[in-house]
Motif scaffolding. Structure first.
Motif, PDB file in Angstrom:
ATOM      1  N   LYS A   1      44.635   4.006  17.551  1.00  7.40           N
ATOM      2  CA  LYS A   1      45.297   3.629  16.303  1.00  7.40           C
ATOM      3  C   LYS A   1      46.529   2.773  16.579  1.00  7.40           C
ATOM      4  CE  LYS A   1      43.590   7.433  13.467  1.00  7.40           C
ATOM      5  NZ  LYS A   1      43.925   8.568  12.579  1.00  7.40           N
ATOM      6  N   PHE A   2      47.261   3.085  17.658  1.00  5.24           N
ATOM      7  CA  PHE A   2      48.410   2.257  17.999  1.00  5.24           C
ATOM      8  C   PHE A   2      47.966   0.875  18.488  1.00  5.24           C
ATOM      9  CE2 PHE A   2      51.232   6.092  18.205  1.00  5.24           C
ATOM     10  CZ  PHE A   2      52.193   5.605  17.336  1.00  5.24           C
ATOM     11  N   GLN A   3      46.863   0.816  19.220  1.00  2.00           N
ATOM     12  CA  GLN A   3      46.357  -0.489  19.647  1.00  2.00           C
ATOM     13  C   GLN A   3      46.010  -1.349  18.434  1.00  2.00           C
ATOM     14  OE1 GLN A   3      43.147   0.895  22.157  1.00  2.00           O
ATOM     15  NE2 GLN A   3      44.349   0.646  24.043  1.00  2.00           N
ATOM     16  N   ALA A   4      45.336  -0.747  17.468  1.00  2.00           N
ATOM     17  CA  ALA A   4      44.982  -1.486  16.253  1.00  2.00           C
ATOM     18  C   ALA A   4      46.230  -1.873  15.464  1.00  2.00           C
ATOM     19  CB  ALA A   4      44.048  -0.646  15.392  1.00  2.00           C
TER      20      ALA A   4
ATOM     21  N   LEU B   1      51.187  -7.864  15.071  1.00  4.66           N
ATOM     22  CA  LEU B   1      51.444  -9.078  15.844  1.00  4.66           C
ATOM     23  C   LEU B   1      50.548 -10.237  15.432  1.00  4.66           C
ATOM     24  CD1 LEU B   1      51.908  -7.604  19.430  1.00  4.66           C
ATOM     25  CD2 LEU B   1      53.651  -8.762  18.067  1.00  4.66           C
ATOM     26  N   GLY B   2      49.532  -9.955  14.629  1.00  2.46           N
ATOM     27  CA  GLY B   2      48.588 -10.995  14.241  1.00  2.46           C
ATOM     28  C   GLY B   2      48.721 -11.387  12.786  1.00  2.46           C
ATOM     29  N   GLY B   3      47.926 -12.367  12.401  1.00  2.10           N
ATOM     30  CA  GLY B   3      47.872 -12.773  10.995  1.00  2.10           C
ATOM     31  C   GLY B   3      49.189 -13.255  10.427  1.00  2.10           C
ATOM     32  N   GLY B   4      50.021 -13.844  11.275  1.00  2.12           N
ATOM     33  CA  GLY B   4      51.301 -14.352  10.796  1.00  2.12           C
ATOM     34  C   GLY B   4      52.395 -13.319  10.714  1.00  2.12           C
ATOM     35  N   ASN B   5      52.105 -12.059  11.120  1.00  2.00           N
ATOM     36  CA  ASN B   5      53.117 -10.999  11.060  1.00  2.00           C
ATOM     37  C   ASN B   5      54.064 -11.012  12.255  1.00  2.00           C
ATOM     38  OD1 ASN B   5      52.090  -9.830   8.664  1.00  2.00           O
ATOM     39  ND2 ASN B   5      50.503  -8.782   9.836  1.00  2.00           N
TER      40      ASN B   5
ATOM     41  N   GLN C   1      61.251 -10.261  15.303  1.00  2.00           N
ATOM     42  CA  GLN C   1      62.532 -10.831  14.891  1.00  2.00           C
ATOM     43  C   GLN C   1      63.572  -9.726  14.693  1.00  2.00           C
ATOM     44  OE1 GLN C   1      64.848 -12.976  14.948  1.00  2.00           O
ATOM     45  NE2 GLN C   1      63.687 -14.651  13.933  1.00  2.00           N
ATOM     46  N   TYR C   2      64.854 -10.144  14.625  1.00  2.00           N
ATOM     47  CA  TYR C   2      65.878  -9.222  14.159  1.00  2.00           C
ATOM     48  C   TYR C   2      65.495  -8.681  12.781  1.00  2.00           C
ATOM     49  CZ  TYR C   2      69.240 -10.861  17.725  1.00  2.00           C
ATOM     50  OH  TYR C   2      69.871 -11.149  18.888  1.00  2.00           O
TER      51      TYR C   2
ATOM     52  N   GLN D   1      58.758   0.153  14.772  1.00  2.00           N
ATOM     53  CA  GLN D   1      58.791   0.703  13.412  1.00  2.00           C
ATOM     54  C   GLN D   1      57.535   0.327  12.632  1.00  2.00           C
ATOM     55  OE1 GLN D   1      62.549   0.608  11.135  1.00  2.00           O
ATOM     56  NE2 GLN D   1      63.338  -0.670  12.785  1.00  2.00           N
ATOM     57  N   MET D   2      57.132  -0.926  12.751  1.00  2.00           N
ATOM     58  CA  MET D   2      55.962  -1.390  12.008  1.00  2.00           C
ATOM     59  C   MET D   2      54.694  -0.693  12.495  1.00  2.00           C
ATOM     60  SD  MET D   2      56.916  -5.457  11.665  1.00  2.00           S
ATOM     61  CE  MET D   2      55.554  -5.880  10.576  1.00  2.00           C
ATOM     62  N   ALA D   3      54.591  -0.495  13.815  1.00  2.00           N
ATOM     63  CA  ALA D   3      53.424   0.202  14.363  1.00  2.00           C
ATOM     64  C   ALA D   3      53.377   1.649  13.895  1.00  2.00           C
ATOM     65  CB  ALA D   3      53.434   0.126  15.884  1.00  2.00           C
TER      66      ALA D   3
END
Length: 404
Positions: A48-51, A57-61, A67-68, A281-283
């Motif tokens: 789940k963390f890999q996904a 990190l993908g799709g423009g994220n 970033q800060y 945080q996002m993951a």
């Protein structure tokens, strides 16, 4: 030149963590270790963390994730946490949440926020060693917090003079190191005492999700909200963490408190590290939103079985005179040895003769007392290691208690 002569006075109160030093033993394959409060890595939701990492990190994220970011923390994660707080009776908004680099950073910031040299922190006897390490830098004195005891608020205040009591710190559910849980009555008593002393309450809830038996007890902050009607009228500061549930390595914790407290802690965060790593945080937010409850049930099932295995092994192997707690959750069992025994000396003997490790109890007491005690962790070792390790510990204790 001697730079240590230039060190601030606060450095004198900072000591190496016995637990962190003992963790080095985990690299030795012949040692059975009950020392660290470490989750079993087999439970980490790796896929789940890999996904999640691929998604953020993908799709423009990637621009946002690398970033800060804001000091308060990733808003979707704060929204998820606020909803979880609501499920346990803590009605709040994302503005009541600050993301920290683990709950350990939260404790450091709270020590910095509340403590001036000579102020008093009320803590358990014993209490979490990491809390003492965080608070020591701010040069407090410590007094023993005794919910339901005979001491009055006036006595606590008199002992604190010429400083004052700034907060009561406690781990209410399956406490580190004892595994003991405060009753609802005891939690109410802590609130009553804090009201009389006009001090804060720091509720360390690192193990709140890890209940295996018995009904859940409302958090102190929940009880205070019920009294006062709003979190922003409350003096309790709730500290949570994903380290015991999802991953300790990503270092994601949080503080839930009244907005004036959060606002001041944001300033400390800005001065300290600007913000907790955005990618982490996002993951965490992605994984938490993907069946957090189902994951926690797996964690509970495994740790429950290991707790039961350890309690059964203690019944078989401990000699007369040794007592231990029977926790309803968490990661630890606390042993009290006959008076006169020394946990640190016993550890040296246990490592030398039986290759088994634990944490001596004296490190968890603000005054260095309680040396006839020790802490055992059951979340990390396998059931087979628990059986063998407790048998080894039983032999060490039996030998130590046998007259020469």
């Amino acid at each position: 030149m001697s730079l240590p002569n230039l060190f601030a006075t606060r450095i004198k109160g900072m000591k190496a963590s016995e637990i962190r030093e003992l963790l080095k033993l985990l690299d030795q394959p012949d040692i059975i270790s009950f020392a660290g409060g470490i989750p079993d890595p087999a439970l980490f939701p790796v896929e789940k963390f890999q996904a999640a990492m691929a998604k953020v990190l993908g799709g423009g994220n990637h621009a946002a994730s690398l970033q800060y970011s804001t000091s308060e923390g990733h808003k979707p994660l704060r929204e998820w946490i606020a909803a979880e707080m609501g499920r346990i009776g803590i009605a709040c908004t994302p503005d009541n949440i600050l993301i920290t680099s683990g709950s350990q950073q939260a404790l450091d910031y709270l020590g910095k926020l509340f403590l001036s040299p000579g102020d008093t922190a009320l803590v358990g006897w014993p209490t979490y060693l990491g809390a003492l390490g965080a608070f020591n830098a701010y040069e407090p004195r410590y007094d023993r917090l005794q919910p339901g005891g005979n001491r009055s608020a006036q006595d606590y205040a008199a002992q604190a003079a010429p400083g004052r009591v700034k907060f009561a710190y406690l781990s209410v559910d399956f406490a580190n190191p004892t595994g003991v849980t405060l009753t609802q009555t005891e939690r109410e008593q802590v609130l009553d005492l804090a009201e009389e002393l006009d001090c804060a309450v720091i509720e360390d809830a690192a193990y709140q999700s890890l209940r295996y038996d018995g009904p859940a007890i409302p958090p102190i902050l929940s009880l205070e909200i019920a009294r006062k009607g709003s979190i922003d009228a409350c003096r309790t500061v709730y500290c949570g963490s994903f380290s015991k549930t999802l991953s300790p390595g990503l270092r994601i914790g949080w503080v839930c408190a009244a907005k004036p407290v959060i606002s001041q802690m944001v300033l400390l965060k800005q001065a300290g590290d600007l913000h907790t790593p955005t990618l982490n945080q996002m993951a965490i937010a992605e994984v938490a939103n993907d069946d957090f409850d189902g994951h926690i049930e797996q964690v509970r099932a495994l740790y429950r079985s290991r707790r039961d295995r350890m309690l059964a092994a203690l019944e078989r192997h401990m000699p007369a005179g040794v007592e231990w707690t029977r926790p309803e959750g968490g990661m630890f069992v606390w042993l009290t040895l006959p008076k006169g025994m020394d946990g640190a000396e016993l550890l040296a003997q246990a490592l030398r003769t039986e290759k088994v490790a634990f944490v001596p109890g004296g490190a968890f007491f603000a005054d260095g007392s309680g040396r006839n005690s020790l802490r055992l962790n059951f979340s990390s070792p396998s059931q087979q290691a628990i059986d063998e390790g407790i048998a080894r510990l039983g032999r060490v204790l039996t030998a130590a208690l046998t007259p020469a």
